[in-house]
Design a protein around this motif. Structure first.
Motif, short mmCIF file in Angstrom:
data_model
loop_
_atom_site.label_atom_id
_atom_site.label_comp_id
_atom_site.label_asym_id
_atom_site.label_seq_id
_atom_site.Cartn_x
_atom_site.Cartn_y
_atom_site.Cartn_z
N MET A 1 0.83 -1.22 0.00
CA MET A 1 0.00 0.00 0.00
C MET A 1 0.86 1.26 0.00
O MET A 1 0.62 2.20 -0.75
CB MET A 1 -0.92 0.01 1.22
CG MET A 1 -1.67 1.34 1.45
SD MET A 1 -2.83 1.71 0.13
CE MET A 1 -4.02 0.42 0.39
N ALA A 2 1.90 1.31 0.88
CA ALA A 2 2.73 2.51 0.98
C ALA A 2 3.38 2.83 -0.36
O ALA A 2 3.65 4.00 -0.66
CB ALA A 2 3.79 2.32 2.06
N ASP A 3 3.65 1.78 -1.18
CA ASP A 3 4.31 2.00 -2.47
C ASP A 3 3.41 2.75 -3.44
O ASP A 3 3.89 3.31 -4.43
CB ASP A 3 4.72 0.66 -3.08
CG ASP A 3 5.79 -0.04 -2.25
OD1 ASP A 3 6.46 0.65 -1.48
OD2 ASP A 3 5.92 -1.27 -2.37
N PRO A 7 4.90 10.74 -2.66
CA PRO A 7 5.74 11.19 -1.56
C PRO A 7 5.04 12.25 -0.69
O PRO A 7 5.18 12.24 0.53
CB PRO A 7 6.97 11.78 -2.27
CG PRO A 7 7.03 11.03 -3.57
CD PRO A 7 5.61 10.80 -3.97
N GLU A 8 4.28 13.12 -1.33
CA GLU A 8 3.57 14.16 -0.57
C GLU A 8 2.54 13.55 0.37
O GLU A 8 2.46 13.91 1.55
CB GLU A 8 2.89 15.14 -1.52
CG GLU A 8 2.09 16.23 -0.81
CD GLU A 8 1.31 17.12 -1.77
OE1 GLU A 8 0.55 17.96 -1.28
OE2 GLU A 8 1.46 16.95 -2.99
N VAL A 9 1.74 12.62 -0.13
CA VAL A 9 0.71 11.97 0.68
C VAL A 9 1.35 11.13 1.78
O VAL A 9 0.88 11.13 2.93
CB VAL A 9 -0.22 11.11 -0.20
CG1 VAL A 9 -1.10 10.21 0.66
CG2 VAL A 9 -1.08 12.01 -1.08
N ARG A 12 2.43 13.41 4.58
CA ARG A 12 1.28 13.88 5.37
C ARG A 12 0.78 12.78 6.32
O ARG A 12 0.49 13.05 7.49
CB ARG A 12 0.15 14.32 4.45
CG ARG A 12 0.45 15.56 3.63
CD ARG A 12 -0.82 15.99 2.91
NE ARG A 12 -0.59 17.00 1.88
CZ ARG A 12 -1.55 17.55 1.15
NH1 ARG A 12 -2.81 17.19 1.35
NH2 ARG A 12 -1.28 18.46 0.24
N ILE A 13 0.68 11.57 5.81
CA ILE A 13 0.18 10.47 6.64
C ILE A 13 1.15 10.16 7.77
O ILE A 13 0.75 9.91 8.91
CB ILE A 13 -0.07 9.21 5.77
CG1 ILE A 13 -1.27 9.47 4.83
CG2 ILE A 13 -0.32 7.98 6.63
CD1 ILE A 13 -1.52 8.35 3.84
N GLY A 14 2.44 10.19 7.48
CA GLY A 14 3.43 9.93 8.52
C GLY A 14 3.36 10.96 9.64
O GLY A 14 3.39 10.61 10.83
N LEU A 15 3.23 12.24 9.28
CA LEU A 15 3.14 13.30 10.28
C LEU A 15 1.83 13.21 11.06
O LEU A 15 1.80 13.42 12.28
CB LEU A 15 3.26 14.67 9.62
CG LEU A 15 4.63 14.99 9.01
CD1 LEU A 15 4.56 16.30 8.22
CD2 LEU A 15 5.70 15.09 10.09
N THR A 41 -5.46 10.60 -2.38
CA THR A 41 -4.86 11.71 -3.10
C THR A 41 -4.91 12.99 -2.26
O THR A 41 -5.72 13.09 -1.32
CB THR A 41 -5.60 11.97 -4.42
OG1 THR A 41 -6.95 12.39 -4.12
CG2 THR A 41 -5.63 10.70 -5.27
N PRO A 42 -4.09 13.98 -2.59
CA PRO A 42 -4.16 15.26 -1.88
C PRO A 42 -5.56 15.88 -1.96
O PRO A 42 -6.01 16.49 -1.00
CB PRO A 42 -3.12 16.12 -2.59
CG PRO A 42 -2.12 15.13 -3.11
CD PRO A 42 -2.94 13.94 -3.52
#
Length: 238
Positions: A1-3, A7-9, A12-15, A41-42
């Protein structure tokens, strides 16, 4: 899934996961898939509401305080996400060796910007580490939080980063996280309005030099009999 995430999304999810107690990116992604569908998506994140996040995946995040969910949703929308190509200048660290400041204690300050106490324990970008005595306040280290390894509890990871400190200053900290901080040997202090670390620690410096309360005397390593004396003195002036 992470793949499949841009990178932007992914950032955001990590933070956002860092802002939620006992939540890693994998758990948050599973909730977002239920709330928004694939792909994430953003644009979809920009329309996300706290209420939707709270009920998605059969209320997986329903027990988390509204304040933490609101912070996470803002991060998912890109609000408050740092811009990598404009790094913020950090304050200068001063040299320190053990024994330089007799009678001092070590304080970790949850921070996102320069020398301010303005971060939540679970989502701040860094901890400013100060050594504080009755005469001096000295910034001795800056520890970036980063992302905890997937197999490690986020709050334990952060508590371990500051385990050599006696006090934690933070804008907010949840109950489970506070328990882990206490187990690491720190006394957490919530300062909802935050402020400049130097000013807040200057107040602490004065308390250290003028009859510290028993909890602070304990953090300073004062003998138990002396802590009884502090309690009696407080009662005389009550």
């Amino acid at each position: 899934m992470a793949d499949t995430l841009s990178p932007e999304v992914a950032l955001r999810i990590g933070l956002a996961a860092r802002a939620l107690p006992d939540t890693d990116p994998k758990r948050l992604i599973n909730v977002l898939v239920q709330a928004l569908g694939l792909p994430i998506t953003p644009a979809k994140l920009g329309r996300l509401k706290v209420a939707r996040l709270k009920v998605a995946a059969d209320g997986e995040l329903g027990d988390i305080e509204h304040e933490h969910l609101k912070t996470a949703v803002n991060l998912l929308k890109g609000i408050g996400v740092p811009v990598e190509d404009t790094p913020e200048p950090l304050p200068e660290v001063q040299p320190y060796s053990e024994g330089d400041m007799p009678g001092s204690i070590r304080v970790a300050c949850a921070s996102n910007h320069e020398t301010r106490v303005d971060g939540h324990f679970g989502s701040c970008a860094r901890f400013l580490i100060y050594q504080v005595s009755d005469r001096e306040v000295r910034l001795i280290a800056i520890r970036k939080t980063g992302l905890a390894p997937e197999e490690v509890d986020k709050n334990v990871f952060r508590a371990d980063l500051i385990a050599d400190c006696q006090l934690l200053y933070t804008v907010s900290i949840g109950g489970p996280a506070a328990a882990k901080v206490v187990r690491a040997g720190l006394h957490p202090i919530k300062l909802p309005n935050g402020g400049e670390a130097a000013e807040l620690l200057d107040d602490l410096k004065n308390v250290i030099g003028h009859n510290p309360p028993p909890w602070l005397a304990k953090a300073m390593g004062v003998d138990a009999r002396e802590r009884i004396r502090f309690t009696q003195t407080e009662e005389e002036f009550a």
